[in-house]
Design an enzyme around this catalytic site. Structure first.
Site, short mmCIF file in Angstrom:
data_model
loop_
_atom_site.label_atom_id
_atom_site.label_comp_id
_atom_site.label_asym_id
_atom_site.label_seq_id
_atom_site.Cartn_x
_atom_site.Cartn_y
_atom_site.Cartn_z
CE LYS A 172 -3.95 1.95 2.58
NZ LYS A 172 -4.83 1.78 3.77
CB SER A 199 -8.26 3.58 2.81
OG SER A 199 -7.32 3.01 3.71
CB SER A 252 -8.21 0.75 5.69
OG SER A 252 -8.88 1.98 5.75
#
Lengths: 449, 90
Positions: free
Chosen positions: A56, A131, A155
Site C-alpha cells: 500500500k 482504503s 481499511s
C-alpha cells in the site's frame, strides 16, 4: 515457474489492467527476481522467496515514491524502508509495486485517490472498497501474489470483503508501524491481504514482532503458520446479533451459511450480544478525526511535499495544504474542531469514553466464546459514485469494522463461496489470539472447497 | 456549523479554503455532527476512559548521512543543504 518468469508475466499483465490499482512499479523488479532466484537455486533463500508482493502506498519502500495517493506527496521518495518492508526483503519477498488507496487512507470506497478511483475486479462499475483499495484489487485480480494494507477502521477488511480476498488486521501492537504514514496512531495496524489462509499466516509470521522503532510493537515474534493446520473441533464461535442489524439480506444469508460450515467442521455456535454497536461509528470517527488532524500537521509544504508559495510563512503552509483532497480536509477540520478547547469536553472526551465502553463490551463478549462472527460489511460493493457525495452514509458503512480497531482486537475478513459479488465473513478474536482466526478461516477454506 | 466557525477552525488547522468549500463544509458538518450526537444519549460507566499518555520512543539521534541526503532531496526548496522557507509573518 522461475521467479523471473513469474515477475515478467506480472509486469506484462499490470499495464493491461484497467483497475488503476498500482501507483508505482518497482523498476528493479526483474533484477531483484534474478537475485532471489539465484538464492532459490542454491537453497539459500528466505521464507518469502518466490512471493511477489504489492505494498500500500502509505508504507515506505526505500527509493520508491510514497504518495499516500495525494497530490501533497506526489513526488515524495522514501528515504528508508518501513520495518515490515525490511522484514519482507530480509526473507526474500519481491516487491513489485505500490498500490492505489484512498488519499491518506480517508475513504471506504477507494474513490478519494488523487490518482483516480480503483475499480473492483469482480465488476468494474463498482468500488473495490477502501482504503486499501489497490492492495485488495491486485490480489483479487492476480496482479501479484499477496499484498500489505493498513487498517485504521476497516481499511484492510472492507476492500477484502468487496473484492473477495482474505484481509487480516492483527492485534494492535503485533506489527510495527515504523514507516507507515500514520492516520490515527492508536488505531493503525498493518496486515496482509491474500488469497489463502496459509499465505496470510506466512506473511504475518514474517512481519510481526517487537521493534525498537515502534514502542507500541511489543509482542514477541510468533510463527503463525502452525495455526493454518489446526482442527477447530470444540472452538466456540459467538454470532453477534447486532452485527446483522440493517445488513443486506443476501449478505446475512451468506454469512449465516458460512457459520454453518464452521459448525459442521466441529465449532460450537452460541449467540452473543454487543449492544453498543450502533455508537461504534461516532466513537471511531471522533477518535480518528482528532488523531488524524494532529498527524496531518506535518504536511506543511516546507520540508517535503507540495508547496505553493503564499504571502508569508503561514500563508505558504495554508496554501500548500490546500492541495489536499476534499475528504482529507473535511477530517482535518472536524478533528481540529472537536479538540478545540471550547468543544473538547462535548466531543473528544465523550468519544474516548465511548471507545472504552465498546472495548469493554467486545472483550466481555469474547469471554463467552473464542471468536465473534458476523459480516465484514453490511452490503456488497456498491456502484462507483453512489456514496461519495454523502459523507454520513459513507462513514456509516464502517459500522462492523471499527470496533476491532477501537478495541485493539485482531479481526479478519474471510472470503465466502458465493454467487455474484463477493461477501466477507468477519471473525474477531481476543487480543493476542490472532491464531484462532487463522485456524477457523483455514477450516472454512478446507470445507468450502 | 456557521461559516465564521468554519473559518476559525480552518485558520487553526492551517487550511486556506475557498468560499465554495466553506459553504459545502458548513452544510456537511451539521449532518455529520448530528449523526454523531447519538453519543450524548449514552451513559458511560465510571471506569470508562480518560485520555491516555502516548507511548514514546526514547529521545536520541541516529545520524546517517546517506539518509539525511535523501531526506533533503525531498525538500521543495533548499539552499546549502538547508530548507529554504518564506519569511514568517508578524
Amino acid at each position: 515457474m522461475k521467479l523471473n518468469e513469474k515477475v515478467s508475466r506480472y509486469l506484462e499483465k499490470i499495464p493491461k489492467s484497467k483497475l488503476n490499482a498500482f501507483i508505482s512499479i518497482n523498476k528493479n523488479a526483474e533484477k531483484d527476481a534474478e537475485k532471489i532466484q539465484r538464492k532459490i537455486d542454491t537453497n539459500a533463500a528466505g521464507r518469502l522467496a518466490g512471493y511477489v508482493l504489492a505494498i500500500k502506498d502509505n508504507i515506505a519502500v526505500s527509493g520508491m515514491r510514497l504518495t499516500c495517493a495525494s497530490k501533497m506527496l506526489e513526488n515524495y521518495v522514501s528515504p528508508y524502508d518501513a520495518t515490515v518492508v525490511k522484514r519482507i526483503i530480509a526473507e526474500d519477498g519481491l516487491i513489485i509495486g505500490k498500490t492505489n488507496m484512498d488519499e491518506f487512507a480517508c475513504g471506504a470506497s477507494g474513490e478519494t485517490s488523487y490518482f483516480g478511483a480503483t475499480l473492483n475486479p469482480s465488476d468494474e462499475k463498482r468500488v473495490p472498497g477502501g482504503s486499501s483499495s489497490g492492495s485488495a484489487a491486485v490480489v483479487a485480480a492476480g496482479l501479484c501474489d499477496v499484498s500489505l494494507g493498513s487498517d485504521t477502521g476497516g481499511s484492510i477488511r472492507c476492500p477484502s470483503s468487496f473484492c473477495g480476498v482474505l484481509g487480516f488486521k492483527p492485534t494492535y501492537g503485533t506489527v510495527s508501524r515504523y514507516g507507515l504514514v500514520d492516520m490515527a496512531m492508536s488505531l493503525d495496524q498493518i496486515g496482509p491481504i491474500t488469497k489463502t489462509v496459509s499465505d496470510a499466516a506466512l506473511v504475518l509470521s514474517v512481519i510481526n514482532g517487537s521493534d525498537g522503532m515502534d514502542n507500541t510493537a511489543i509482542k514477541t515474534k510468533e510463527d503463525y503458520t502452525k495455526f493454518a493446520k489446526q482442527k477447530i473441533t470444540g472452538i466456540k464461535i459467538g454470532v453477534v446479533g447486532e452485527f446483522f442489524d440493517g445488513c443486506d439480506h443476501n449478505v446475512e444469508k451468506n454469512v449465516r451459511d458460512g457459520v454453518e460450515i464452521l459448525k459442521s467442521e466441529g465449532a460450537k455456535i452460541v449467540d452473543v450480544s454487543v449492544p453498543k454497536t450502533p455508537i461504534a461509528v461516532p466513537a471511531y470517527y471522533l477518535n480518528m478525526f482528532a488523531e488524524f488532524s494532529s498527524a496531518m500537521q506535518k504536511f506543511d509544504g516546507l520540508k517535503y511535499g507540495f508547496r505553493k508559495e503564499g504571502k508569508d510563512l503561514n500563508d505558504t503552509v495554508a496554501e500548500s495544504r490546500s492541495s489536499l483532497g476534499e475528504e482529507v480536509k473535511r477530517r482535518i477540520l472536524l478533528g481540529t474542531y472537536i479538540t478545540m478547547k471550547e468543544f473538547r469536553g462535548k466531543w473528544y472526551s465523550t468519544a474516548l469514553k465511548a471507545r472504552e465502553s465498546i472495548r469493554h463490551e467486545m472483550r466481555a463478549a469474547l469471554k463467552k466464546c473464542d471468536l465473534l462472527a458476523g459480516p465484514t460489511m453490511p452490503f456488497t460493493a456498491f456502484k462507483l459514485g453512489d456514496k461519495i457525495k454523502d459523507p454520513v452514509e459513507m462513514y456509516l458503512s464502517d459500522i462492523l469494522t471499527v470496533s476491532a480497531n477501537l478495541s485493539g482486537l485482531p479481526a479478519a475478513s474471510v472470503p465466502l463461496e458465493v454467487k455474484g459479488m463477493p461477501v466477507g465473513m468477519q471473525l474477531h478474536a481476543d487480543t493476542g489470539s490472532d491464531g484462532k482466526i487463522l485456524f477457523a478461516a483455514a477450516a472454512y477454506e478446507r470445507a468450502s472447497k | 456549523m456557521d461559516k465564521p466557525t468554519i473559518k476559525k477552525v480552518a485558520e487553526v488547522a492551517r487550511l486556506n479554503l475557498t468560499d465554495e468549500e466553506i459553504s459545502d463544509f458548513s452544510k456537511d458538518f451539521d449532518g455529520i455532527l448530528e449523526q454523531f450526537s447519538k453519543l450524548h444519549k449514552e451513559k458511560f460507566g465510571e471506569g470508562d476512559a480518560e485520555e491516555k499518555a502516548a507511548i514514546l520512543r526514547k529521545d536520541g539521534t541516529q545520524l546517517d548521512n546517506a539518509v539525511a541526503e535523501k531526506i533533503m532531496d525531498n525538500a521543495p526548496n533548499k539552499e546549502n543543504n538547508l530548507y529554504k522557507v518564506p519569511k514568517g509573518s508578524k
